[in-house]
Structures are given as C-alpha cells and as structure tokens.
Design a protein around this motif. Structure first.
Motif, mmCIF file in Angstrom:
data_model
loop_
_atom_site.group_PDB
_atom_site.id
_atom_site.type_symbol
_atom_site.label_atom_id
_atom_site.label_comp_id
_atom_site.label_asym_id
_atom_site.label_seq_id
_atom_site.Cartn_x
_atom_site.Cartn_y
_atom_site.Cartn_z
ATOM 1 N N PHE A 1 0.705 -1.038 -0.004
ATOM 2 C CA PHE A 1 0.064 -0.020 0.104
ATOM 3 C C PHE A 1 0.826 1.205 -0.056
ATOM 4 C CE2 PHE A 1 -2.608 -3.132 2.128
ATOM 5 C CZ PHE A 1 -3.782 -2.931 1.238
ATOM 6 N N ASP A 2 0.588 2.270 -0.583
ATOM 7 C CA ASP A 2 0.850 3.441 -0.659
ATOM 8 C C ASP A 2 0.273 4.530 0.088
ATOM 9 O OD1 ASP A 2 3.449 2.918 -2.273
ATOM 10 O OD2 ASP A 2 2.325 3.274 -3.953
ATOM 11 N N VAL A 3 0.592 5.189 0.917
ATOM 12 C CA VAL A 3 -0.520 5.868 2.001
ATOM 13 C C VAL A 3 0.083 7.227 1.606
ATOM 14 C CG1 VAL A 3 -1.239 6.381 4.367
ATOM 15 C CG2 VAL A 3 -0.896 3.974 3.547
ATOM 16 N N CYS A 4 -0.796 8.269 1.533
ATOM 17 C CA CYS A 4 -0.358 9.651 1.367
ATOM 18 C C CYS A 4 -1.156 10.446 2.539
ATOM 19 C CB CYS A 4 -0.850 10.386 0.111
ATOM 20 S SG CYS A 4 0.054 9.795 -1.139
ATOM 21 N N ILE A 5 -0.800 11.333 3.341
ATOM 22 C CA ILE A 5 -1.258 12.072 4.114
ATOM 23 C C ILE A 5 -1.457 13.513 3.945
ATOM 24 C CG2 ILE A 5 -1.336 12.702 6.707
ATOM 25 C CD1 ILE A 5 0.127 10.081 7.233
ATOM 26 N N TYR A 6 -2.794 14.031 3.835
ATOM 27 C CA TYR A 6 -2.947 15.628 3.469
ATOM 28 C C TYR A 6 -3.614 15.990 4.996
ATOM 29 C CZ TYR A 6 -1.723 14.197 -0.991
ATOM 30 O OH TYR A 6 -1.213 13.560 -2.206
ATOM 31 N N PHE A 7 -3.276 17.259 5.383
ATOM 32 C CA PHE A 7 -3.902 17.782 6.475
ATOM 33 C C PHE A 7 -5.253 18.850 6.422
ATOM 34 C CE2 PHE A 7 0.415 16.095 7.720
ATOM 35 C CZ PHE A 7 -0.154 15.542 8.904
ATOM 36 N N ASP A 8 -5.338 19.096 4.983
ATOM 37 C CA ASP A 8 -6.475 20.009 4.973
ATOM 38 C C ASP A 8 -6.975 19.512 3.316
ATOM 39 O OD1 ASP A 8 -5.269 21.682 2.774
ATOM 40 O OD2 ASP A 8 -4.135 22.199 4.522
ATOM 41 N N GLY A 9 -8.336 19.936 3.140
ATOM 42 C CA GLY A 9 -8.723 19.544 1.894
ATOM 43 C C GLY A 9 -8.408 20.112 0.813
ATOM 44 N N GLN A 18 -3.571 17.812 -9.732
ATOM 45 C CA GLN A 18 -2.274 17.572 -10.267
ATOM 46 C C GLN A 18 -2.087 15.961 -11.020
ATOM 47 O OE1 GLN A 18 0.950 18.667 -7.615
ATOM 48 N NE2 GLN A 18 0.230 20.702 -7.390
ATOM 49 N N GLY A 19 -3.029 15.184 -10.854
ATOM 50 C CA GLY A 19 -2.982 13.917 -11.397
ATOM 51 C C GLY A 19 -2.742 12.628 -10.513
ATOM 52 N N ASN A 20 -2.450 12.828 -9.169
ATOM 53 C CA ASN A 20 -2.540 11.761 -8.251
ATOM 54 C C ASN A 20 -3.724 11.007 -8.232
ATOM 55 O OD1 ASN A 20 0.351 12.249 -6.958
ATOM 56 N ND2 ASN A 20 -0.582 14.136 -6.273
ATOM 57 N N CYS A 21 -3.833 9.735 -8.349
ATOM 58 C CA CYS A 21 -4.921 9.166 -8.378
ATOM 59 C C CYS A 21 -4.998 8.064 -7.288
ATOM 60 C CB CYS A 21 -4.845 8.017 -9.846
ATOM 61 S SG CYS A 21 -6.223 7.397 -10.221
ATOM 62 N N PHE A 22 -6.114 8.068 -6.869
ATOM 63 C CA PHE A 22 -6.169 7.196 -5.364
ATOM 64 C C PHE A 22 -7.599 6.176 -5.585
ATOM 65 C CE2 PHE A 22 -4.720 11.417 -4.289
ATOM 66 C CZ PHE A 22 -3.727 11.267 -3.384
ATOM 67 N N ASP A 23 -7.176 5.174 -4.903
ATOM 68 C CA ASP A 23 -8.640 3.997 -4.951
ATOM 69 C C ASP A 23 -9.585 4.563 -4.130
ATOM 70 O OD1 ASP A 23 -7.187 2.483 -7.086
ATOM 71 O OD2 ASP A 23 -5.845 1.773 -5.484
ATOM 72 N N ILE A 24 -8.722 4.899 -2.685
ATOM 73 C CA ILE A 24 -9.673 4.988 -1.479
ATOM 74 C C ILE A 24 -9.250 6.346 -0.735
ATOM 75 C CG2 ILE A 24 -10.324 4.267 0.726
ATOM 76 C CD1 ILE A 24 -9.927 1.482 -0.258
ATOM 77 N N ASP A 49 -14.660 7.276 -9.700
ATOM 78 C CA ASP A 49 -14.390 5.913 -9.360
ATOM 79 C C ASP A 49 -13.789 5.968 -7.964
ATOM 80 O OD1 ASP A 49 -15.232 4.836 -11.752
ATOM 81 O OD2 ASP A 49 -13.411 5.036 -12.881
ATOM 82 N N VAL A 50 -13.176 6.968 -7.592
ATOM 83 C CA VAL A 50 -12.516 6.794 -6.074
ATOM 84 C C VAL A 50 -13.233 6.525 -5.086
ATOM 85 C CG1 VAL A 50 -12.792 9.530 -5.680
ATOM 86 C CG2 VAL A 50 -10.713 7.932 -4.396
ATOM 87 N N GLN A 51 -13.254 5.649 -4.003
ATOM 88 C CA GLN A 51 -14.094 5.267 -3.070
ATOM 89 C C GLN A 51 -13.792 6.483 -1.692
ATOM 90 O OE1 GLN A 51 -16.440 2.792 -2.923
ATOM 91 N NE2 GLN A 51 -15.715 3.100 -5.164
ATOM 92 N N LEU A 52 -14.920 7.240 -1.497
ATOM 93 C CA LEU A 52 -14.718 8.106 -0.285
ATOM 94 C C LEU A 52 -15.505 7.665 0.812
ATOM 95 C CD1 LEU A 52 -16.030 11.382 -2.518
ATOM 96 C CD2 LEU A 52 -13.629 10.782 -1.857
ATOM 97 N N ILE A 53 -14.490 7.834 2.059
ATOM 98 C CA ILE A 53 -14.906 7.314 3.294
ATOM 99 C C ILE A 53 -14.843 8.502 4.301
ATOM 100 C CG2 ILE A 53 -14.591 5.611 5.105
ATOM 101 C CD1 ILE A 53 -13.402 3.769 2.867
ATOM 102 N N TYR A 54 -15.803 8.895 4.716
ATOM 103 C CA TYR A 54 -15.716 10.028 5.796
ATOM 104 C C TYR A 54 -15.650 9.542 7.299
ATOM 105 C CZ TYR A 54 -17.555 12.867 2.245
ATOM 106 O OH TYR A 54 -17.718 13.438 1.015
ATOM 107 N N ILE A 55 -15.043 10.122 8.013
ATOM 108 C CA ILE A 55 -14.569 9.820 9.328
ATOM 109 C C ILE A 55 -14.895 11.120 10.244
ATOM 110 C CG2 ILE A 55 -13.071 9.101 11.307
ATOM 111 C CD1 ILE A 55 -11.305 7.956 8.869
#
Length: 67
Positions: A1-9, A18-24, A49-55
């Motif tokens: 898995f590749d994990v990216c962390i962003y602290f704001d929307g 910019q073209g970064n593609c995420f599955d989830i 197609d990206v799966q959005l999960i809210y917490i």
C-alpha cells in the motif's frame, strides 16, 4: 500500500488536480481551510471511481455526505 497524508482539503484537492490517483480516500469532515464535504464534491467531479470514506463524530453532516 502507498499511503499519502494531507492535513486539509485544499492540499488533497490540489494533489488530485495534479493527477495523483487514489483508490480510496479516508477523510474527516472538518478540516482546515476546506472541509471534507466541499473537497469531496470537487474530487468526485474529477474522479468518479474513487471510494470516499468519511470519518467524523459530527452527526449533523450525515445527510450532506450523500449529495
């Protein structure tokens, strides 16, 4: 898995533009600068197609998540 962390929307949205593609994407509803709901609406227009999960512990936003 590749994990990216962003602290704001804004930063997450910029990465998607910019073209970064995420599955989830797991995101909080309340974030600095741009909230998760606003960011998700724009992300959904770019990537259907990206799966959005809210917490969140904020029940008052639940119906907005299905827009």
């Amino acid at each position: 898995f590749d994990v990216c962390i962003y602290f704001d929307g804004d930063t997450l949205l910029e990465a998607v533009k910019q073209g970064n593609c995420f599955d989830i994407i797991l995101m909080d509803i309340e974030m600095k600068r741009m909230n998760g709901i606003s960011a998700a609406k724009i992300i959904r227009k770019i990537d259907e197609d990206v799966q959005l999960i809210y917490i969140s512990s904020h029940e008052e936003y639940v119906l907005q998540l299905f827009d």
